[in-house]
Design a protein around this motif. Structure first.
Motif, PDB file in Angstrom:
ATOM      1  N   ALA A 183      39.934  35.862  28.975  1.00  0.00           N
ATOM      2  CA  ALA A 183      41.144  35.063  28.716  1.00  0.00           C
ATOM      3  C   ALA A 183      40.767  33.662  28.232  1.00  0.00           C
ATOM      4  N   TYR A 184      39.670  33.133  28.745  1.00  0.00           N
ATOM      5  CA  TYR A 184      39.221  31.777  28.371  1.00  0.00           C
ATOM      6  C   TYR A 184      38.195  31.803  27.229  1.00  0.00           C
ATOM      7  N   GLU A 185      38.072  32.937  26.600  1.00  0.00           N
ATOM      8  CA  GLU A 185      37.132  33.111  25.497  1.00  0.00           C
ATOM      9  C   GLU A 185      35.716  32.646  25.863  1.00  0.00           C
ATOM     10  N   THR A 186      35.317  32.994  27.092  1.00  0.00           N
ATOM     11  CA  THR A 186      33.989  32.690  27.608  1.00  0.00           C
ATOM     12  C   THR A 186      33.645  31.204  27.421  1.00  0.00           C
ATOM     13  N   ILE A 190      36.904  23.265  31.807  1.00  0.00           N
ATOM     14  CA  ILE A 190      36.765  21.810  31.951  1.00  0.00           C
ATOM     15  C   ILE A 190      35.844  21.211  30.890  1.00  0.00           C
ATOM     16  N   CYS A 191      34.628  21.746  30.763  1.00  0.00           N
ATOM     17  CA  CYS A 191      33.654  21.112  29.849  1.00  0.00           C
ATOM     18  C   CYS A 191      33.432  21.933  28.575  1.00  0.00           C
ATOM     19  N   SER A 197      26.543  33.546  30.950  1.00  0.00           N
ATOM     20  CA  SER A 197      25.697  33.673  32.141  1.00  0.00           C
ATOM     21  C   SER A 197      25.842  32.467  33.072  1.00  0.00           C
ATOM     22  N   LEU A 198      26.395  31.355  32.563  1.00  0.00           N
ATOM     23  CA  LEU A 198      26.572  30.164  33.411  1.00  0.00           C
ATOM     24  C   LEU A 198      28.028  29.968  33.826  1.00  0.00           C
ATOM     25  N   LEU A 199      28.845  30.984  33.566  1.00  0.00           N
ATOM     26  CA  LEU A 199      30.275  30.865  33.878  1.00  0.00           C
ATOM     27  C   LEU A 199      30.703  31.798  35.003  1.00  0.00           C
ATOM     28  N   ASP A 200      31.629  31.308  35.786  1.00  0.00           N
ATOM     29  CA  ASP A 200      32.219  32.080  36.881  1.00  0.00           C
ATOM     30  C   ASP A 200      33.731  32.122  36.689  1.00  0.00           C
ATOM     31  N   ALA A 201      34.354  33.015  37.435  1.00  0.00           N
ATOM     32  CA  ALA A 201      35.817  32.963  37.553  1.00  0.00           C
ATOM     33  C   ALA A 201      36.089  32.357  38.916  1.00  0.00           C
ATOM     34  N   ALA A 202      36.693  31.174  38.929  1.00  0.00           N
ATOM     35  CA  ALA A 202      37.041  30.536  40.202  1.00  0.00           C
ATOM     36  C   ALA A 202      38.457  30.943  40.571  1.00  0.00           C
ATOM     37  N   HIS A 203      38.663  31.197  41.852  1.00  0.00           N
ATOM     38  CA  HIS A 203      40.031  31.436  42.323  1.00  0.00           C
ATOM     39  C   HIS A 203      40.720  30.083  42.473  1.00  0.00           C
ATOM     40  N   ILE A 204      41.967  29.998  42.088  1.00  0.00           N
ATOM     41  CA  ILE A 204      42.740  28.768  42.344  1.00  0.00           C
ATOM     42  C   ILE A 204      43.159  28.796  43.811  1.00  0.00           C
ATOM     43  N   CYS A 223      32.175  26.643  34.613  1.00  0.00           N
ATOM     44  CA  CYS A 223      30.718  26.737  34.686  1.00  0.00           C
ATOM     45  C   CYS A 223      30.312  26.575  36.147  1.00  0.00           C
ATOM     46  N   LYS A 224      29.070  26.922  36.435  1.00  0.00           N
ATOM     47  CA  LYS A 224      28.612  26.940  37.832  1.00  0.00           C
ATOM     48  C   LYS A 224      28.811  25.578  38.513  1.00  0.00           C
TER      49      LYS A 224
END
Ligand code: ZN
Length: 295
Positions: A183-186, A190-191, A197-204, A223-224
């Motif tokens: 959805a966020y096009e990898t 924020i940045c 490989s340095l991205l996560d899905a954070a829960h709100i 990102c991490k």
């Protein structure tokens, strides 16, 4: 094919899938799975048109593909195990025989969860642990230990609880990550870092809360560093999509990661998905923002 050779190829395939998925951010493209080659030979890891891959030279199944229905898997049951229906036709030959051989030999399989057309999240290794001819289905577990638990239809409550926890960690979370990253096009919201490989899905709203569902609108691709900062309340995202860095962190003096990675993010607007239904839910953001401002 010799059993030892099949086992060796299988492990090489599992390693390759794991590495590719890690590099992408947790998922693979259908085409890269179809065009896989090993030792100079074509060996597609998924079938071109069917939801099961049984290479002719393999005695047991290599992979199965299941579809996502919402955040959950269509083969999933509430006991945390997967119920995989017999393939059409004779229960004792063809695909069904190779699934049964996988159960008898304990060979690991790869389960691919289809999130969207052409995008597959690998869940592996998984094991066929039971055969239920009366229901025309196999039972698939996310952990080898279920092979040794006796009758999986008679699991104790702690064993069931373990199966449900595994489903959350090994099935729901990876699938959530894939959906959110797509959805966020990898890209970090924020940045804008673009390394899967340095991205996560954070829960709100965290998944320990009743409203903390693994849906895209309850996620942010981060990102991490920004994920950890968000979870530590060093960084917040307001319901109107503004980034804030907490006061103590804003006043610190340190090296470039603090300055560029955190302090300079203060006041930015997050990048959100194109599709309105994938964007962060404002009520969820408000819930989380309140905790950030109180911290
Ligand atoms: Zn970031």
């Amino acid at each position: 094919m010799d059993t030892a050779l099949e086992a060796r190829l299988r492990l090489q395939i599992l390693d390759w899938v794991r590495e590719r998925a890690e590099a992408n951010g947790g998922f693979l493209h259908r085409q890269e799975l179809l065009s896989f080659r090993i030792d100079g030979h074509d060996l597609p890891i998924i079938d071109f048109s069917r939801g099961i891959r049984n290479p002719a030279e393999f005695s047991s199944t290599l992979s199965i593909v299941t579809s996502a229905s919402g955040p959950y898997d269509d083969a999933e049951s509430d006991d945390g195990l997967l119920h995989y229906a017999y393939r059409k036709g004779d229960p004792w030959t063809g695909d069904n025989r190779k699934l049964r051989t996988a159960m008898e030999t304990g060979q690991p399989l790869i389960l691919f969860r289809k999130e969207q057309p052409n995008i597959l999240t690998p869940v592996m290794p998984v094991y066929v642990v039971d055969d239920e001819p009366e229901n025309r289905q196999f039972v698939i577990a996310l952990d080898e230990s279920f092979r040794y638990m006796g009758d999986v239809r008679e699991l104790s409550e702690p064993q069931r609880e373990y199966a449900r926890r595994l489903a959350k960690q090994r099935l729901h979370q990876p699938a959530f990550r894939t959906r959110v990253l797509l959805a966020y096009e990898t890209r970090c919201a924020i940045c804008e870092l673009r390394h899967g490989s340095l991205l996560d899905a954070a829960h709100i709203v965290p998944d320990s809360e009743p409203l903390g569902l693994p849906t895209t609108s309850n996620g942010l691709a981060l990102c991490k560093i920004h994920h950890a900062a968000y979870d530590q309340n060093m960084l917040g995202v307001s319901p109107d999509y503004r980034v804030a860095i907490n006061h103590a962190v804003l006043e610190e003096i340190d090296g470039p990661m603090l300055k560029h990675g955190l302090q300079e993010m203060h006041g930015r607007t997050i990048v959100v998905p194109t599709r309105a239904k994938d964007r962060p839910d404002r009520d969820g953001l408000a819930w989380r923002w309140e905790r950030f401002t109180r911290a």
